[in-house]
Design a protein around this motif. Structure first.
Motif, PDB file in Angstrom:
ATOM      1  N   LEU A   1       0.830  -1.184   0.000  1.00  0.00           N
ATOM      2  CA  LEU A   1       0.000   0.000   0.000  1.00  0.00           C
ATOM      3  C   LEU A   1       0.872   1.244   0.000  1.00  0.00           C
ATOM      4  O   LEU A   1       1.878   1.300   0.711  1.00  0.00           O
ATOM      5  CB  LEU A   1      -0.930   0.031   1.223  1.00  0.00           C
ATOM      6  N   ALA A   2       0.480   2.245  -0.794  1.00  0.00           N
ATOM      7  CA  ALA A   2       1.225   3.487  -0.913  1.00  0.00           C
ATOM      8  C   ALA A   2       0.308   4.682  -0.692  1.00  0.00           C
ATOM      9  O   ALA A   2      -0.917   4.578  -0.799  1.00  0.00           O
ATOM     10  CB  ALA A   2       1.859   3.583  -2.299  1.00  0.00           C
ATOM     11  N   TRP A   3       0.933   5.812  -0.374  1.00  0.00           N
ATOM     12  CA  TRP A   3       0.244   7.095  -0.263  1.00  0.00           C
ATOM     13  C   TRP A   3       0.916   8.094  -1.202  1.00  0.00           C
ATOM     14  O   TRP A   3       2.149   8.158  -1.274  1.00  0.00           O
ATOM     15  CB  TRP A   3       0.306   7.620   1.161  1.00  0.00           C
ATOM     16  N   TYR A   4       0.090   8.883  -1.898  1.00  0.00           N
ATOM     17  CA  TYR A   4       0.581   9.917  -2.798  1.00  0.00           C
ATOM     18  C   TYR A   4      -0.035  11.256  -2.421  1.00  0.00           C
ATOM     19  O   TYR A   4      -1.170  11.329  -1.952  1.00  0.00           O
ATOM     20  CB  TYR A   4       0.182   9.624  -4.258  1.00  0.00           C
ATOM     21  N   GLN A   5       0.712  12.314  -2.676  1.00  0.00           N
ATOM     22  CA  GLN A   5       0.233  13.685  -2.546  1.00  0.00           C
ATOM     23  C   GLN A   5       0.050  14.254  -3.946  1.00  0.00           C
ATOM     24  O   GLN A   5       0.921  14.071  -4.804  1.00  0.00           O
ATOM     25  CB  GLN A   5       1.274  14.519  -1.795  1.00  0.00           C
ATOM     26  N   HIS A   6      -1.076  14.952  -4.170  1.00  0.00           N
ATOM     27  CA  HIS A   6      -1.333  15.497  -5.503  1.00  0.00           C
ATOM     28  C   HIS A   6      -1.886  16.905  -5.374  1.00  0.00           C
ATOM     29  O   HIS A   6      -2.905  17.123  -4.714  1.00  0.00           O
ATOM     30  CB  HIS A   6      -2.317  14.613  -6.271  1.00  0.00           C
ATOM     31  N   LYS A   7      -1.182  17.847  -5.991  1.00  0.00           N
ATOM     32  CA  LYS A   7      -1.637  19.228  -6.030  1.00  0.00           C
ATOM     33  C   LYS A   7      -2.106  19.541  -7.447  1.00  0.00           C
ATOM     34  O   LYS A   7      -1.569  18.988  -8.420  1.00  0.00           O
ATOM     35  CB  LYS A   7      -0.496  20.167  -5.631  1.00  0.00           C
ATOM     36  N   PRO A   8      -3.092  20.434  -7.597  1.00  0.00           N
ATOM     37  CA  PRO A   8      -3.639  20.752  -8.930  1.00  0.00           C
ATOM     38  C   PRO A   8      -2.552  21.197  -9.902  1.00  0.00           C
ATOM     39  O   PRO A   8      -1.701  22.026  -9.573  1.00  0.00           O
ATOM     40  CB  PRO A   8      -4.613  21.898  -8.634  1.00  0.00           C
TER      41      PRO A   8
END
Lengths: 119, 109
Positions: free
Chosen positions: B34-41
């Motif tokens: 399992l992974a976590w990602y950060q996403h900005k517009p």
């Protein structure tokens, strides 16, 4: 500096085709598996396809299987996504991503290219 | 197919506060893939955490991941202004090979 830059997006008609490219720099492209991931407007992320470093295996999401083809040119450090029989639901920003390990995660992503399918 | 459900949908916090984001899987996630990602517009998504609890290269230690089985958590210990973004969890399935993402949690001011 490591970079992935997508290009080739645009407007296509339903049933039409587009070919996306992803240019890699700053790392040894030929040693990494690569992915395509997309994000439809107002929605979350959806994995599209994976290709191994030596093109030995390719995997696709059910939603694009038989219509999309992932490929690469290791001599040109470039990843491709050939999209045929496009549908309205293929409208999305398409990202390429470098695989961290065993096809499990993407540790480097491009900024994406927008594909709009509309008549 | 495993379905990932993230909660809450939106988390409204202030800089300096702690953020706790949840990701629940419909079936057990094998080998904690399992992974976590950060996403900005308008930006590229950024890998934060992989294998449930390993920080990716260059990720500040205020980000931590935990969990196993069906319940996973991303904790941001003290929010910085640049942390306001959408966060996605992602599961890797080996047979057939596929990625599944949660629907995202927006962390805003």
């Amino acid at each position: 500096q490591v970079h992935l830059v997508e290009s080739g997006g645009g407007v296509a008609q339903p049933g039409g085709s587009l070919r996306l490219s992803c240019a890699a720099s700053g790392f040894t492209f030929s040693t990494y598996a690569m992915h395509w991931v997309r994000q439809s407007p107002g929605k979350g992320l959806e994995w599209v396809a994976l290709i191994r470093s030596d093109e030995s295996d390719r995997y696709y999401a059910d939603s694009v299987k038989g219509r999309f083809t992932i490929s690469r040119d290791n001599s040109q450090n470039t990843l491709f996504l050939q999209m045929n029989s496009l549908r309205a639901e293929d409208t999305a920003v398409y990202y390429c991503a470098r695989d961290l390990r065993k096809g499990a995660y993407g540790d480097l992503w491009g900024q994406g290219t927008l594909v709009a399918v509309s008549s | 197919e495993i379905v990932l459900t993230q909660s809450p949908g939106t988390l409204s916090l202030s800089p300096g506060e702690r953020a706790i984001l949840s990701c629940r899987a419909s079936q057990s996630v094998s080998s904690r893939y399992l992974a976590w990602y950060q996403h900005k517009p308008g930006q590229a998504p950024r890998l934060l955490i992989y294998d449930a609890s390993n920080r990716a290269t260059g990720v500040p230690d205020r980000f931590s991941g935990s969990g196993s089985g069906t319940d996973f958590t991303l904790t941001i210990s003290r929010l910085e202004p640049e942390d306001f973004a959408v966060y996605y969890c992602q599961q890797y399935g080996r047979s057939p090979l596929t990625w599944t993402f949660g629907q995202g949690t927006k962390v805003d001011i």
